[in-house]
Write a protein that holds these residues in place. Structure first.
Motif, short mmCIF file in Angstrom:
data_model
loop_
_atom_site.label_atom_id
_atom_site.label_comp_id
_atom_site.label_asym_id
_atom_site.label_seq_id
_atom_site.Cartn_x
_atom_site.Cartn_y
_atom_site.Cartn_z
N TYR A 49 0.84 -1.21 0.00
CA TYR A 49 0.00 0.00 0.00
C TYR A 49 0.87 1.26 0.00
CZ TYR A 49 -3.35 3.51 1.48
OH TYR A 49 -4.12 4.66 1.57
N VAL A 50 1.81 1.32 0.93
CA VAL A 50 2.69 2.48 1.03
C VAL A 50 3.54 2.59 -0.23
CG1 VAL A 50 4.66 3.46 2.28
CG2 VAL A 50 2.72 2.51 3.55
N GLY A 51 4.11 1.49 -0.65
CA GLY A 51 4.97 1.50 -1.84
C GLY A 51 4.24 1.95 -3.09
N TYR A 52 3.04 1.45 -3.28
CA TYR A 52 2.26 1.82 -4.46
C TYR A 52 2.01 3.32 -4.50
CZ TYR A 52 -1.62 2.42 -7.65
OH TYR A 52 -2.41 2.87 -8.66
N HIS A 53 1.56 3.86 -3.39
CA HIS A 53 1.23 5.29 -3.37
C HIS A 53 2.47 6.17 -3.49
CE1 HIS A 53 -3.06 5.02 -2.96
NE2 HIS A 53 -2.88 4.02 -2.12
N LEU A 54 3.54 5.81 -2.80
CA LEU A 54 4.76 6.62 -2.90
C LEU A 54 5.40 6.51 -4.28
CD1 LEU A 54 6.45 6.14 0.59
CD2 LEU A 54 5.34 8.19 -0.32
N GLN A 55 5.49 5.29 -4.80
CA GLN A 55 6.12 5.12 -6.12
C GLN A 55 5.32 5.85 -7.20
OE1 GLN A 55 9.07 4.17 -6.29
NE2 GLN A 55 9.48 2.30 -5.19
N SER A 56 3.99 5.75 -7.14
CA SER A 56 3.18 6.39 -8.18
C SER A 56 3.23 7.91 -8.09
CB SER A 56 1.73 5.89 -8.13
OG SER A 56 1.11 6.27 -6.92
N ARG A 57 3.43 8.45 -6.89
CA ARG A 57 3.48 9.91 -6.74
C ARG A 57 4.90 10.46 -6.85
NH1 ARG A 57 -0.75 8.65 -2.91
NH2 ARG A 57 -2.68 9.62 -3.62
N VAL A 58 5.83 9.84 -6.14
CA VAL A 58 7.18 10.39 -6.04
C VAL A 58 8.08 9.90 -7.19
CG1 VAL A 58 9.24 10.51 -4.58
CG2 VAL A 58 6.97 10.57 -3.54
N THR A 59 8.10 8.61 -7.44
CA THR A 59 9.01 8.06 -8.43
C THR A 59 8.49 8.23 -9.84
OG1 THR A 59 9.77 6.43 -6.84
CG2 THR A 59 10.29 6.00 -9.13
N PHE A 60 7.24 7.87 -10.05
CA PHE A 60 6.69 7.86 -11.41
C PHE A 60 5.68 8.97 -11.65
CE2 PHE A 60 7.77 3.39 -10.40
CZ PHE A 60 8.83 3.26 -11.29
N GLY A 61 5.58 9.91 -10.74
CA GLY A 61 4.62 10.99 -10.89
C GLY A 61 4.87 11.86 -12.10
N ASP A 62 6.12 11.92 -12.55
CA ASP A 62 6.46 12.74 -13.71
C ASP A 62 6.53 11.92 -15.00
OD1 ASP A 62 8.68 11.27 -13.06
OD2 ASP A 62 10.09 12.93 -13.24
N ALA A 63 6.05 10.68 -14.94
CA ALA A 63 6.16 9.80 -16.10
C ALA A 63 5.00 9.96 -17.07
CB ALA A 63 6.27 8.34 -15.65
N GLY A 64 4.12 10.88 -16.81
CA GLY A 64 2.99 11.06 -17.71
C GLY A 64 1.72 10.52 -17.10
N THR A 65 0.71 10.42 -17.91
CA THR A 65 -0.58 9.95 -17.43
C THR A 65 -0.99 8.70 -18.19
OG1 THR A 65 -1.66 11.43 -18.98
CG2 THR A 65 -1.34 12.25 -16.73
N ALA A 66 -0.26 7.64 -17.97
CA ALA A 66 -0.59 6.37 -18.62
C ALA A 66 -1.91 5.85 -18.07
CB ALA A 66 0.52 5.34 -18.36
N PRO A 67 -2.75 5.29 -18.92
CA PRO A 67 -4.03 4.78 -18.44
C PRO A 67 -3.83 3.59 -17.50
CG PRO A 67 -3.67 4.14 -20.73
CD PRO A 67 -2.54 5.06 -20.35
#
Length: 123
Positions: A49-67
């Motif tokens: 849970y923590v990893g998913y939310h942090l990775q999607s916001r912090v690590t991959f947040g600038d990767a675009g808006t993939a569906p």
């Protein structure tokens, strides 16, 4: 790209710490002896849970808006189920038949499972 790799690693380390802390708290304080496998579920769920939310916001947040469609969700869930089963198997084998110390399953769990789930998610 290197910044993304570093963020991925730092968050992964944080998730490993969360997993280990929750697992050990359950094993050493909450659960009776010989139920170590039961500690895997809450530890795994919280760290995912923590990893998913942090990775999607912090690590991959600038990767675009993939569906994030049904196929992507199913792939993520199935991959995490495989990871959970790996951790359960590791914990059961080491603390059950091999009668190892409670902390020993943490080593392969934080090394093997992330590697396998990362490879599955990429595949």
């Amino acid at each position: 790209m290197w910044g993304q790799i570093v963020r991925f690693g730092v968050i992964g380390g944080l998730c490993a710490t969360i997993y280990s802390s929750v697992y050990l708290a359950y094993v050493l304080i909450i659960l009776p002896v010989s139920l170590n496998v039961a500690a895997v579920l809450p530890a795994f769920l919280l760290s995912v849970y923590v990893g998913y939310h942090l990775q999607s916001r912090v690590t991959f947040g600038d990767a675009g808006t993939a569906p994030f469609g049904l196929r992507t969700r199913a792939k993520f869930v199935l991959t995490q189920i495989v990871g959970l089963l790996i951790n359960c198997a590791i914990t059961w084998i080491i603390t059950g038949p091999l009668q190892g110390p409670d902390w020993v399953p943490l080593v392969p769990s934080v090394l093997i499972t992330p590697t396998v789930t990362f490879a599955l998610q990429r595949w």
